[in-house]
Write a protein that holds these residues in place. Sequence first.
Motif, short mmCIF file in Angstrom:
data_model
loop_
_atom_site.label_atom_id
_atom_site.label_comp_id
_atom_site.label_asym_id
_atom_site.label_seq_id
_atom_site.Cartn_x
_atom_site.Cartn_y
_atom_site.Cartn_z
N ASN A 1 -23.19 -1.42 -5.21
CA ASN A 1 -23.03 -1.37 -3.77
C ASN A 1 -21.65 -1.97 -3.42
O ASN A 1 -20.76 -2.07 -4.28
N VAL A 2 -21.47 -2.32 -2.15
CA VAL A 2 -20.20 -2.94 -1.72
C VAL A 2 -20.51 -4.26 -1.03
O VAL A 2 -20.02 -4.57 0.06
N ILE A 3 -21.39 -5.05 -1.67
CA ILE A 3 -21.87 -6.30 -1.09
C ILE A 3 -20.74 -7.33 -1.06
O ILE A 3 -20.07 -7.59 -2.07
N THR A 4 -20.51 -7.91 0.13
CA THR A 4 -19.49 -8.96 0.28
C THR A 4 -20.11 -10.33 0.47
O THR A 4 -19.45 -11.35 0.24
N ASP B 1 -21.28 -4.38 -10.70
CA ASP B 1 -20.41 -3.41 -10.03
C ASP B 1 -20.21 -3.75 -8.55
O ASP B 1 -19.90 -2.88 -7.73
N ASN B 2 -20.41 -5.01 -8.16
CA ASN B 2 -20.06 -5.49 -6.83
C ASN B 2 -18.91 -6.50 -6.89
O ASN B 2 -18.49 -7.02 -5.86
N GLN B 3 -18.44 -6.79 -8.10
CA GLN B 3 -17.51 -7.90 -8.26
C GLN B 3 -16.18 -7.70 -7.54
O GLN B 3 -15.45 -8.66 -7.28
N LYS B 4 -15.82 -6.46 -7.19
CA LYS B 4 -14.56 -6.24 -6.49
C LYS B 4 -14.61 -6.75 -5.05
O LYS B 4 -13.58 -6.97 -4.41
N THR B 5 -15.82 -6.87 -4.53
CA THR B 5 -15.96 -7.26 -3.13
C THR B 5 -16.70 -8.58 -2.95
O THR B 5 -16.59 -9.22 -1.91
N LEU B 6 -17.47 -9.01 -3.95
CA LEU B 6 -18.33 -10.18 -3.81
C LEU B 6 -17.56 -11.44 -4.17
O LEU B 6 -17.15 -11.63 -5.31
N GLU B 7 -17.34 -12.32 -3.17
CA GLU B 7 -16.63 -13.58 -3.37
C GLU B 7 -17.63 -14.68 -3.69
O GLU B 7 -18.62 -14.87 -2.99
N CYS B 8 -17.36 -15.40 -4.79
CA CYS B 8 -18.30 -16.45 -5.22
C CYS B 8 -18.51 -17.50 -4.14
O CYS B 8 -19.64 -17.93 -3.89
N ASN C 1 -32.34 4.35 -4.92
CA ASN C 1 -30.99 4.34 -5.49
C ASN C 1 -30.28 5.68 -5.25
O ASN C 1 -30.90 6.71 -5.02
N ARG C 2 -28.94 5.58 -5.24
CA ARG C 2 -28.06 6.74 -5.13
C ARG C 2 -28.28 7.49 -3.82
O ARG C 2 -28.42 8.71 -3.78
N ASN C 3 -28.35 6.74 -2.73
CA ASN C 3 -28.39 7.31 -1.39
C ASN C 3 -27.12 6.88 -0.65
O ASN C 3 -26.09 6.58 -1.29
N ARG C 4 -27.19 6.82 0.68
CA ARG C 4 -26.04 6.41 1.49
C ARG C 4 -26.40 5.24 2.41
O ARG C 4 -25.90 5.11 3.52
N ILE C 5 -27.32 4.41 1.92
CA ILE C 5 -27.86 3.33 2.73
C ILE C 5 -26.78 2.27 2.96
O ILE C 5 -26.17 1.77 2.00
N THR C 6 -26.57 1.93 4.22
CA THR C 6 -25.62 0.87 4.56
C THR C 6 -26.31 -0.42 4.97
O THR C 6 -25.72 -1.49 4.91
N SER C 7 -27.59 -0.27 5.39
CA SER C 7 -28.31 -1.48 5.81
C SER C 7 -29.80 -1.26 5.67
O SER C 7 -30.30 -0.14 5.71
N ILE D 1 -32.31 -0.28 -5.12
CA ILE D 1 -31.47 0.28 -4.07
C ILE D 1 -30.01 0.28 -4.54
O ILE D 1 -29.08 0.07 -3.76
N SER D 2 -29.84 0.51 -5.84
CA SER D 2 -28.50 0.56 -6.43
C SER D 2 -27.79 1.83 -5.99
O SER D 2 -28.40 2.81 -5.56
N GLY D 3 -26.44 1.81 -6.13
CA GLY D 3 -25.65 3.00 -5.86
C GLY D 3 -25.64 3.41 -4.40
O GLY D 3 -25.58 4.60 -4.09
N ASN D 4 -25.74 2.45 -3.48
CA ASN D 4 -25.69 2.74 -2.06
C ASN D 4 -24.41 2.12 -1.45
O ASN D 4 -23.42 1.91 -2.18
N ARG D 5 -24.43 1.85 -0.15
CA ARG D 5 -23.24 1.32 0.53
C ARG D 5 -23.57 0.03 1.29
O ARG D 5 -23.03 -0.25 2.36
N ILE D 6 -24.52 -0.74 0.74
CA ILE D 6 -24.95 -1.98 1.37
C ILE D 6 -23.82 -3.00 1.28
O ILE D 6 -23.23 -3.22 0.21
#
Length: 602
Positions: A192-195, A215-222, A142-148, A165-170
Amino acid sequence: MITSVENRILDGLSSLILLDLADNSISSIADSPFIELTNLQILFIQRNRITSVENGSLYGLSSLRELHSQSNRITSVERGSLDGLSSLQKLYLGYNMITSIEKGFLDGLSSLDTFYLTANQITSVENGSLYGLSSLKKLYLNRNRITSVENGSLDGLSSLEILDISGNRITSVEKGYLDGLSSLLNLNLQGNVITSVESGSLDGLSSLKKLDLRDNQKTLECCGVQGFITWIQNKGSVDILGKCNHQSQSTFIKAFNVSECLPPVDGGWTSFGPWDVCSKTCGGGVQFRTRTCTNPPPAHGGDKCPENSQETRSCEEKKCSVDGGWTSFGPWKVCSKTCGGGVQYRTRTCTNPPPAHGGDKCPENSQETRSCEEQQCPVDGGWTSFGPWKVCSKTCGGGVQYRTRTCTNPPPAHGGDKCPENSQETTSCEEQQCPVDGGWTSFGPWKVCSKTCGGGVQYRTRTCTNPPPAHGGDKCPENSQETRSCEEQQCPVHGNWTDFGPWGVCSKTCGLGEQLKTRTCTNPSPAFGGDKCQGSNQMTGSCEIQKCPDTRKCWEKRTGKWHKHPFNFHNRQTIMRHFIPLSDFYGRDIFYIIGNSHINEI
C-alpha cells in the motif's frame, strides 16, 4: 459453448451436488434457473462473460456451500441476489470489475467463512457493507483500489482470522476501524502507500500472530508510528514483516527503537516528603521518608535519578515490653480432598519475637484454614431406566419397536465419562401374519345363453383367489357371478288352430242336409316368421233335422237297378241322368240327383 442459463433448464436434477459451468460464454443467468437444485453444494461459473448477479438468479440453492464466480465481467451484485444462500461457506468473486460493496447484498450469509474479492475495482469499504458475516474467517480484498476503510465497516467480524487488503492505495491505519477483530491472526497490508499508523489502532487485535507491512517502506516513517512500534515491541509474539524509514535509512519495524525519535530526558528528584510514623513506639524503631524521580521522569533514553528514593532514621529508642509476634505462616498442608471442596491448613508460631518484658501474647490463632480443591469432582453419567416401548412400526407381519433411556441419572459432569453402550433398545414385535383380504380374479368368459331367442340369461364367474383370503382377512365383497340378458330378439311363433266352434245351422229343414263348424289360426297366431296353420279352417258334416215324407224312390235296393221315373220338380219334368249315392242315414237310401243343371234330393 453455453451462452446463457435459461429458466428451468435444469429441472429434474434435484439430486445434483456439483455443477460446473466454467469456461463458457455465459453472459446472463435467467430468473430462478436453479430452483430445483435444492441439494447442490458447489457451483462453478468462473471464466464466463457474466456482467451482474441479478436478484432471483440464484434462488433455490439453499444447500449451496461454494460459489465460484471469479474471472467474469461482474460490475455489481444486486441487493437480495444472494438471499436464501444460508448454507454458503465460500464465495469467490475475484478478478471481476466490482466497484463497491453495497450495503445489504451479503445479508443472510450467516454461514460464510471465506470471501474472495481479489483484483476488482473497489475503492472503499463502507460502514455496514459487511454486516451480518459473523462466521467469516477469511476476507480477501487485495489488489483493488481501496484508499480507505471506514471506521466501523469491519464491526461484527468477530470470527475473522485472515484479512488481506494488500496491493491497494491505503495511506493510513486509523484508530477504530480494526476494533472488534479479536480473533484476527493474520493482517496483510503489504504493497500500500501507508504513511502513518495511529497509536492504539491495533490495540484490539489481541490474537494477532502476523502483520505484513512490506513494500510500504518508501512512505512509512518510523518516527511517524511511534505508538504503533511501541505496541509491536510489547507484542513480542507477533511476526512483523516490513520496514520503515528513519534518517534516510531503512530498518525493520520490529527492531526499531522509538527512543531514537525524541531527545533523551534525565530524571530529576522531587523534594522528600514528611517522615512516616516510627516503626516502634519504644525500644528503638525506624522511620523513613521518600521522594520520586518525576521532576522530570527519565524519558527517551535519559538517565535515571541518582542515589536512593528513600531516607531513613532511628526513632523511639527507649526500651519497651515486647509483645509476642507471629512468625510467617508455614506452607499449606495437603488438602483433605482432591475435588469437591476440602480444607487445608497452615500454622505459625509466636516466636517473632516471643513475648517478653510483660508484652502481650500473640493474638488470634496459630492456625489458618482455607477451602481447597473446590473444583467439582468428575461425575460419570448414569442411565435412567428404559422408558416404555414405543408403538410397533407395523401392526402385523413383523415390525420393530424401541424404547429409550437417557444419560441423566446422573448426567455426566465436570469431565466425567459419558454413559456406556446405547441409549436405545430395540425388539421384534407384531410377528403374527397380517390378514390378507380376498381379491377377485377377473371375470371368466360368458356362458351359453339359456335361450336362443325371446330373452334368455347368461352368466360369467370369478373366484376369490387373487389373493385368497388368509389369516383372518375379509372375504371378497359382492358376488362371484355376474348375469346379463341375451338373445332378446322375439322367437318365431307358429300358428295353431283353435278348437272347432259349434256346428252351424243345418242346410235343410228335413231330410239329410249339411252343416259346418269353423276354427281360427289364433291359438296362437303365426308371428315373427312362424308357420301358418296347416289344413282347412272348417269342417262339413251331414245333418237331418227331421225326415221328409218318402213317396218316391228311384232306386230299388233289393234289385239294385235304376228306373226311369218322371219326377215333377216344381211342376217341371226332369230326365234323370246320374245318381250319386252318398250315405245311409236311418235306414234310407239317399241320393243326389244331378241333371239338367238341377241338383235335387230324393
